[in-house]
Structure formats: structure tokens, C-alpha cells
Design a protein around this motif. Structure first.
Motif, PDB file in Angstrom:
ATOM      1  N   VAL A 316       0.849  -1.193   0.000  1.00 42.44           N
ATOM      2  CA  VAL A 316       0.000   0.000   0.000  1.00 42.44           C
ATOM      3  C   VAL A 316       0.885   1.244   0.000  1.00 42.44           C
ATOM      4  N   PHE A 317       0.267   2.349  -0.410  1.00 46.47           N
ATOM      5  CA  PHE A 317       0.910   3.659  -0.270  1.00 46.47           C
ATOM      6  C   PHE A 317       0.391   4.313   0.997  1.00 46.47           C
ATOM      7  N   LEU A 318       1.283   4.891   1.770  1.00 47.43           N
ATOM      8  CA  LEU A 318       0.856   5.713   2.899  1.00 47.43           C
ATOM      9  C   LEU A 318       1.038   7.162   2.498  1.00 47.43           C
ATOM     10  N   ARG A 319      -0.027   7.947   2.687  1.00 44.13           N
ATOM     11  CA  ARG A 319       0.106   9.389   2.434  1.00 44.13           C
ATOM     12  C   ARG A 319       0.482  10.037   3.759  1.00 44.13           C
ATOM     13  N   LEU A 320       1.584  10.755   3.717  1.00 42.42           N
ATOM     14  CA  LEU A 320       2.097  11.354   4.941  1.00 42.42           C
ATOM     15  C   LEU A 320       2.141  12.866   4.768  1.00 42.42           C
ATOM     16  N   ALA A 321       1.579  13.575   5.740  1.00 45.91           N
ATOM     17  CA  ALA A 321       1.583  15.034   5.666  1.00 45.91           C
ATOM     18  C   ALA A 321       2.705  15.579   6.527  1.00 45.91           C
ATOM     19  N   ALA A 322       3.640  16.276   5.881  1.00 46.90           N
ATOM     20  CA  ALA A 322       4.682  16.999   6.601  1.00 46.90           C
ATOM     21  C   ALA A 322       4.377  18.470   6.393  1.00 46.90           C
TER      22      ALA A 322
END
Lengths: 379, 229
Positions: A316-322
Motif C-alpha cells: 500500500v501507499f501511505l500518504r504522509l503530511a509533513a
């Protein structure tokens, strides 16, 4: 805007192109897709070298083609400079005459850089007296760039200008392309199937497959999407981060982006240098606790915002907010359940590598690398 | 060599030169139509142009006699309005030679034209060159080796045209008696063997020189155009 809408079928039951997009009148719009997706056909129709069965092409309201209104300007009156994959220099003319061919035929009041300026920009002064047959592939392509630019076009069309060159020649020509983009102040439609050229040059992206437009928009926005197999299915899938060099720490370079700082050992330039780096999803791992005793330097506090299918079983892809920036991480489904990952959770992103897809080395003229001082990029 | 023999040599050169000059421009036009044209009757034109290669030269000469004779459909107005008579004249010999060597030029020019990369013409278009402009500045220079090769070959062949010339222009010393005709006359004359042999040698040498020249020019042009030569 540059408006393009085309429909064309080759033969009965043959390849069918049905594509429409709008490109901004500044910067580079890359038409990206696998071989045979119709991107070169689109370029030919914009240049006027191919007449589509139906369609409309307009630059800032000026109509070049409108089959409904029976308008179809011939290529010689469209003022679209074309750089072909195979350069197509006139073999019976010197480099100088090749360069002046379009210039002589351009409207007198058409704005554009002077002959000497273009020659200096592309570093082709030593070649002027020579014939195309005596030039290397990279030199030919630089002359072809100059010839197209000197025809004072209102739009530059580039049809895989680097595809016929080997890696060394590509690396030689790419910085000149970037410089031309920055100095020419012309909109460019750039056809390619090489992602590194998109990373290095494009502001806007039109994603094509099977004669259709899959998606269009700013490059960074499209690269962060996980629902486009053409991008997300690649080994080098990941986000493009606009950064600036902020300082050095021993051998390390600090790269600041909107939402954090990365550390790298590469030397993209002095502090202040703006550049774009690709952070591949497979180079990003996550941890639920602050990791300690790791060799990885780049550990960023981020928020997991979404978990998306990666197309491949078990991943899976994890969407990470920085901050406002999105990073992508590619992990196994097993890791997700093992760590109990869920959207909204604060995690740590471990970035193992940062790739510089555009290392524009300073060249002989002492000009700064092309990605410095970009004028009209989206950041 | 006697004055008469020299005259035959000079006349042959003159007739061959004139025939090439007459047929060069139409040959480029016809070659263009055949290579690039898409029109009904293209095959017919192709066959018509190549006819002199397969029809007996005497028949071509006879055809010219019918067309350009002082009472022919073309010959009559030429004679009555402009006072031009082609039969039994040097001009007539040149015309007959031109018709015979026309397919040779067309073939060579067409080969040259087909060797021109249409991509270069497309590039010229995108650089703002209209149809005539790009023909003159791109197509013509690039096909020039073909044109030159055709001209030289036709010239060399024209030196030796016999059947069509003798039928249409007759065998008049100093007027239409070219080298082959002089050789033929010599063989018909008792004791003319040495004259025939001398003229045959001259004829052979001229043809050979012509072909060698064509080769040299082709190589030089090839280098100029940046091809391996």
C-alpha cells in the motif's frame, strides 16, 4: 492558455487519438506516456504537420486549427518551433546557415533573443562554420534547439529531443534545455517517455495512455497521486519536492522544503540554490515511535493521512503530511496491520535516500546551473 | 582526324549538350510528379516517360516526324507562325536525342528526390518556409546529386543516339551527322574502316569520360551534403 483538442483515427479500426487538454502559456508542459500513447501525434497536429480529422488548437485565443470552422493554418504560418528527436539539421548548410534559416523567415517584429545570444546560451559558437555531418549527436540537438528558438516561435514543441542520445549526450544537452526554458520565456510542449526529463524540466504534466488524457495538472500534484498506475506503478514512484539549499553541516547539505528539512550528502549548489528532489515512495519507511540508534538521518514527524492501494498485491501507499507537503511511503499491508496504522495517526517518516533528478552541472560558460533562479516555476 | 570527322565530334557534343539543356527542367518536374504526385494517370505518365527505353528508336524518330514534321500537328504551327523547322536540322537532332534520353534523366532525378528525407522538408515548413521556398532551399539542393548524375548520364548517352536522330533529322554532314551517324556512314563507304575505328574510339572515350565525371561529381556532392561518399 494553449488549448488542444484532437480526434484522429489512423485507418479503419486503427489507433484512435481522442485527447484534450489546456496548457499554461508559460513554462514547460510535458506530454508523458508510454510509446505509442499518441503524444507525438499530438505534437504533429499542433505543429500542423498532421491534420487531425477533428480538433481545435489555439494559443492564447489565436486559432491555429479549428476543423469545425474550417481553419487549418499550414505549419509555415503557425510559428511553432519544433525540435525533432532526430535534429533534422539541413545537411547541405553550415551550422550558421541552419541557425539562420528560421530567423530569416520570421516576422520582423517577432520578439525573441538575438542570434549571438542564442549561440552563447547553447554554447555552439565553435560549431558555426561546421557542417551537421561533423557534429556529435548532442551538438546536433543543441543546434536544432537554437534553430527552433531563432525562428521566433510563439510556442516551442519538443518531440523527445533527448531520446536518440546516449546517457552521456543526454546529460550534456539537458542543462541547455533547462537554460533555454528559463531564458526563452516561451511556452514549451515537451513530449517524453522519460520520467527524469519530466522531473528536470516540467512545470505541468499531461499524462497520456492509449490516445487519451489520463490526468493533467502541475507536476508535483500529479506525482503525489496514487491512483495513476502510469506514475504510481513505477519503481521510482514518489513525490517531487521543491526545496532550497539552506546551509551545510560538515559534509552534509541541508535542504529545506515546505514542512521540514532534509539532509543529503549530494552537493546541488551553494545556499540559496532552489531545486527539485524526488523522494521515492520505496525509500520512505514509517515508525510509530521516535526511532533511535538508526543510521538514517532523515527522520521527520508526519501525520498519516490516508492508506491507498498500490496496485501490487500486499503493498500500500501511505500518504504522509509533513506540514502542507505530502510524502508517499510504500509499505506492505502486513506492516500496516502489525503497526496498527490508521489515518490521522502521527508517525515518523524515515527517508533513506533523496534522488536529485536534475543535477545541472555548471558548464563551461560559467553560467549558474539552470535550476538556479528559475523565474516562473510554480514555487 | 579530318575536318569532317572533327565536325561530327563537335556536332555530337553540341547535340548532346542541347538535348540535356532542353530536358533537364521538364525532367525535374516530371520526376517530382512521379515521386510525390498523387493524381489519376500517374502510372500512365510513368509508362509514357519510359516508352523511349523500350520502343525502337526508329519508331520514336518516326513519331517525332509525324508530330514535328512541317505538316504535323506541332510542326506546322511552329513552321507557319515562328518559321521554326525541326526536321533535318541540328535542333531536330537535339530534340530527338532529348526525347530518347529523357527517361534516363527522369529516373536519376527521381532517385535523387526519393533520397531526400521528407522530415527535412517538414522541418523547413515549421521554420516558416512555404512550398516554393522549401523546394528551392531544401529539396533542390538535396536532390542535386541525382539531377547532376542524370544530366551527365543523359549527355553521355546522347552522344551516341542513332535511330531516332537518323529517322527524324536525317544524316546531313555538318548539320545532323553526329558521331554514330558518321561511323555508320564510314562503314558504308569503301575503305572507311580506319575512319570508323577512329571515330568509334573517340565515341568510346567520350562516353567513358562522361560516366567517370558523373561518378566524381556524385562523390563530391555526397561529401558536400554530408553523406558518406
Amino acid at each position: 492558455m494553449i488549448d488542444v483538442a484532437l480526434r484522429h483515427r489512423f485507418g479503419r479500426g486503427g489507433f484512435c487519438l481522442d485527447a484534450a487538454f489546456a496548457a499554461p502559456e508559460a513554462g514547460v508542459t510535458a506530454l508523458f506516456g508510454p510509446s505509442g500513447c499518441g503524444k507525438s501525434t499530438i505534437l504533429g497536429a499542433v505543429a500542423g504537420l498532421l491534420r487531425p480529422q477533428a480538433g481545435r488548437v489555439a494559443i492564447g485565443g489565436e486559432v491555429l486549427l479549428d476543423t469545425a470552422a474550417r481553419i487549418c493554418l499550414p505549419p509555415e504560418r503557425r510559428r511553432c518551433g519544433v525540435v525533432f528527436q532526430d535534429a533534422r539539421l539541413f545537411p547541405h548548410l553550415s551550422v550558421d546557415s541552419n541557425l539562420r534559416y528560421g530567423l530569416r523567415r520570421a516576422p520582423r517584429d517577432a520578439p525573441g533573443p538575438a542570434f549571438e545570444e542564442v549561440v552563447a546560451l547553447l554554447g555552439i559558437a565553435p560549431l558555426l562554420a561546421r557542417r551537421p555531418a561533423g557534429l556529435s549527436g548532442g551538438e546536433r540537438q543543441r543546434v536544432a534547439l537554437g534553430r527552433a528558438l531563432l525562428s521566433r516561435p510563439r510556442l516551442l514543441l519538443m518531440d523527445e529531443p533527448l531520446a536518440a542520445l546516449d546517457a552521456a549526450r543526454r546529460a550534456e544537452v539537458l542543462p541547455f534545455l533547462a537554460r533555454l526554458r528559463d531564458r526563452a520565456g516561451l511556452p514549451i510542449l515537451y513530449v517524453t517517455h522519460a520520467l527524469d526529463e519530466v522531473d528536470a524540466l516540467a512545470d505541468h504534466l499531461v499524462l497520456l495512455d492509449g490516445g487519451r488524457v489520463l490526468a493533467a495538472g502541475p507536476v508535483e500534484a500529479l506525482m503525489a497521486r496514487t491512483d495513476l498506475p502510469l506514475l504510481a506503478g513505477r519503481r521510482d514512484a514518489g513525490v517531487l519536492l521543491p526545496c532550497a539549499v539552506t546551509g551545510t553541516e560538515g559534509d552534509l547539505i541541508m535542504l529545506e522544503f515546505d514542512g521540514g528539512t532534509l539532509v543529503t550528502t549530494a552537493h546541488p549548489g551553494p545556499p540559496g540554490t532552489r531545486l527539485r528532489v524526488r523522494v521515492r515512495a520505496r525509500d520512505v519507511a514509517v515508525a510509530t515511535e521516535a526511532p533511535r540508534g538508526l543510521s538514517t538521518r532523515n527522520i521527520l514527524p508526519v501525520t498519516l493521512t490516508a492508506i491507498a492501494e498500490a496496485g501490487e498485491a500486499g503493498e500500500v501507499f501511505l500518504r504522509l503530511a509533513a506540514g502542507p507537503t505530502t510524502l508517499l511511503a510504500r509499505v506492505t499491508r502486513d506492516s500496516v496491520s502489525r503497526l496498527g496504522l490508521r489515518p490521522g495517526q502521527p508517525v515518523w517518516a524515515l527517508i533513506k535516500a533523496v534522488t536529485f533528478d536534475h543535477r545541472a552541472a555548471g558548464d563551461a560558460t560559467g553560467e549558474p546551473p539552470a535550476w538556479q533562479g528559475r523565474r516562473d516555476g510554480p514555487y | 582526324m579530318t575536318a569532317e570527322e572533327w565536325m561530327a565530334v563537335r556536332l555530337s557534343l553540341e547535340v548532346a549538350t542541347r538535348s540535356v539543356l532542353v530536358s533537364l527542367v521538364p525532367a525535374v518536374g516530371v520526376a517530382w510528379l512521379l515521386a510525390r504526385g498523387r493524381f489519376p494517370g500517374r502510372m500512365l505518365l510513368d509508362a509514357l516517360v519510359h516508352l523511349p527505353l523500350v520502343v525502337p528508336p526508329v519508331v520514336v524518330g518516326w513519331g517525332l516526324l509525324m508530330l514535328f514534321g512541317v505538316r504535323g500537328p506541332i510542326g506546322a504551327p511552329l513552321h507557319d507562325w515562328f518559321g521554326i523547322r525541326l526536321v533535318f536540322t541540328t535542333e531536330g537532332a537535339a530534340l530527338a536525342t532529348a526525347v530518347m534520353s529523357f527517361p534516363l534523366i527522369v529516373r536519376a532525378v527521381r532517385l535523387g528526390l526519393e533520397g531526400v528525407d521528407p522530415g527535412l522538408e517538414a522541418a523547413a515548413r515549421t521554420l516558416g518556409a512555404g512550398p516554393v521556398d522549401r523546394f528551392v532551399t531544401v529539396t533542390l539542393p538535396l536532390m542535386s546529386p541525382g539531377i547532376l548524375a542524370g544530366a551527365v548520364t543523359a549527355f553521355a548517352a546522347g552522344l551516341g543516339e542513332f535511330g531516332a536522330v537518323i529517322t527524324f533529322a536525317s544524316n546531313i554532314p555538318g548539320e545532323t551527322q553526329t558521331l554514330p551517324l558518321a561511323i555508320y556512314s564510314a562503314t558504308q563507304t569503301p575503305g572507311g574502316e580506319t575512319v570508323a575505328a577512329r571515330l568509334a574510339l573517340v565515341s568510346f572515350s567520350l562516353a567513358m569520360a562522361g560516366l567517370l565525371l558523373a561518378e566524381v561529381i556524385a562523390r563530391h556532392m555526397g561529401r558536400l551534403l554530408g553523406r558518406a561518399g
